[in-house]
Design a protein around this motif. Structure first.
Motif, PDB file in Angstrom:
ATOM      1  N   UNK A  14      -2.737  24.004 -14.245  1.00  0.00           N
ATOM      2  CA  UNK A  14      -3.390  23.294 -15.351  1.00  0.00           C
ATOM      3  C   UNK A  14      -3.642  24.203 -16.538  1.00  0.00           C
ATOM      4  N   UNK A  15      -3.799  25.483 -16.300  1.00  0.00           N
ATOM      5  CA  UNK A  15      -3.867  26.425 -17.420  1.00  0.00           C
ATOM      6  C   UNK A  15      -2.564  26.378 -18.216  1.00  0.00           C
ATOM      7  N   UNK A  16      -1.437  26.348 -17.512  1.00  0.00           N
ATOM      8  CA  UNK A  16      -0.155  26.222 -18.176  1.00  0.00           C
ATOM      9  C   UNK A  16      -0.032  24.923 -18.947  1.00  0.00           C
ATOM     10  N   UNK A 152       3.745  24.721 -15.018  1.00  0.00           N
ATOM     11  CA  UNK A 152       2.816  23.821 -15.694  1.00  0.00           C
ATOM     12  C   UNK A 152       3.144  23.675 -17.168  1.00  0.00           C
ATOM     13  N   UNK A 153       3.451  24.786 -17.806  1.00  0.00           N
ATOM     14  CA  UNK A 153       3.796  24.785 -19.227  1.00  0.00           C
ATOM     15  C   UNK A 153       5.025  23.921 -19.498  1.00  0.00           C
ATOM     16  N   UNK A 154       6.096  24.095 -18.721  1.00  0.00           N
ATOM     17  CA  UNK A 154       7.328  23.344 -18.945  1.00  0.00           C
ATOM     18  C   UNK A 154       7.156  21.866 -18.600  1.00  0.00           C
ATOM     19  N   UNK A 219       4.961  17.165  -9.237  1.00  0.00           N
ATOM     20  CA  UNK A 219       4.271  18.063  -8.318  1.00  0.00           C
ATOM     21  C   UNK A 219       3.467  17.252  -7.315  1.00  0.00           C
ATOM     22  N   UNK A 220       3.597  17.590  -6.057  1.00  0.00           N
ATOM     23  CA  UNK A 220       2.935  16.832  -4.985  1.00  0.00           C
ATOM     24  C   UNK A 220       1.525  17.364  -4.735  1.00  0.00           C
ATOM     25  N   UNK A 221       1.351  18.696  -4.765  1.00  0.00           N
ATOM     26  CA  UNK A 221       0.071  19.255  -4.336  1.00  0.00           C
ATOM     27  C   UNK A 221      -0.989  19.257  -5.414  1.00  0.00           C
ATOM     28  N   UNK A 222      -0.624  19.209  -6.702  1.00  0.00           N
ATOM     29  CA  UNK A 222      -1.610  19.288  -7.763  1.00  0.00           C
ATOM     30  C   UNK A 222      -2.071  17.912  -8.179  1.00  0.00           C
ATOM     31  N   UNK A 223      -3.327  17.853  -8.634  1.00  0.00           N
ATOM     32  CA  UNK A 223      -3.912  16.587  -9.074  1.00  0.00           C
ATOM     33  C   UNK A 223      -4.363  16.742 -10.496  1.00  0.00           C
TER      34      UNK A 223
END
Length: 223
Positions: A14-16, A152-154, A219-223
């Motif tokens: 999420x920082x990205x 995350x950035x891309x 992405x599966x693991x991130x919310x």
């Protein structure tokens, strides 16, 4: 250089995304700033294409509130604050020098809010975000940290480019940069979504809505 925790992966991801969101929306704000002054209404490109509610009512209100309104969850400063919150958590992993660039971006946007020439300190926000990305490349040795951040950035950039209806070649370029990052990030993801996005972006008539849906759920693991 061990494997980082799932919680830290989420923070980095999420920082990205948030740093990219600030960067791209600020660039778009710069491009539209003069036309908003001249035409008094061009701000609609933001809430229509970026799917944010029109709570502003006029171009003047938008110019003043969108970058600086801390009560607006879609504002640039709100997204920069979220980036800062994630960077604080990651300070021990990414280093105080990288954190300092996010802190300076916060100072820049606060200065812009009270400045008679806000575009100058807002340009500093862009510069410090770019410096943050650079210092992460230069100073952080853990490749997983870099890969998660850049994934995350891309992902955010492809999401925004699709919402803005940009040329398929630009989306394909970012997709090529995303693939190795997400593959080496340690995050679980839908590989078939990347393949479908490539097909969609290569089509003569691009289904941008479908690309947004796929990239948001990649992405599966991130919310």
């Amino acid at each position: 250089m061990g494997t980082i925790s799932l919680e830290h992966i989420d923070n980095l991801f999420w920082l990205g995304r948030y740093t990219e969101r600030v960067y791209t929306t600020l660039c778009l704000y710069f491009e539209s700033y003069d036309s908003m002054i001249d035409l008094m209404g061009d701000y609609h490109i933001f809430y229509e294409k970026l799917d944010i509610p029109d709570i502003y009512g006029s171009a003047d209100s938008f110019r003043e509130r969108y970058p600086f309104d801390t009560e607006d969850p879609n504002s640039i400063i709100s997204n920069l604050t979220r980036a800062y919150d994630n960077s604080i958590i990651m300070r021990e992993i990414m280093g105080s020098e990288a954190l300092a660039y996010i802190q300076m971006a916060i100072y820049d946007i606060q200065e812009a809010k009270i400045s008679e020439a806000p575009l100058l300190p807002l340009q500093e926000v862009i510069d410090h975000i770019m410096a943050f990305w650079g210092i992460m490349d230069d100073k952080v040795d853990n490749p997983q940290v870099r890969n998660v951040l850049k994934a995350g950035k891309r992902i955010e950039r492809i999401d925004l480019y699709a919402r803005l209806g940009m040329d398929g070649a630009e989306i394909l370029r970012e997709l090529g940069r995303l693939r190795p990052r997400v593959e080496q990030s340690g995050m679980r993801y839908h590989k078939e979504y990347l393949d479908e996005i490539e097909e969609l972006a290569s089509a003569e008539q691009i289904d941008y809505y479908r690309i947004v849906n796929l990239i948001e759920n990649l992405i599966i693991m991130s919310v």
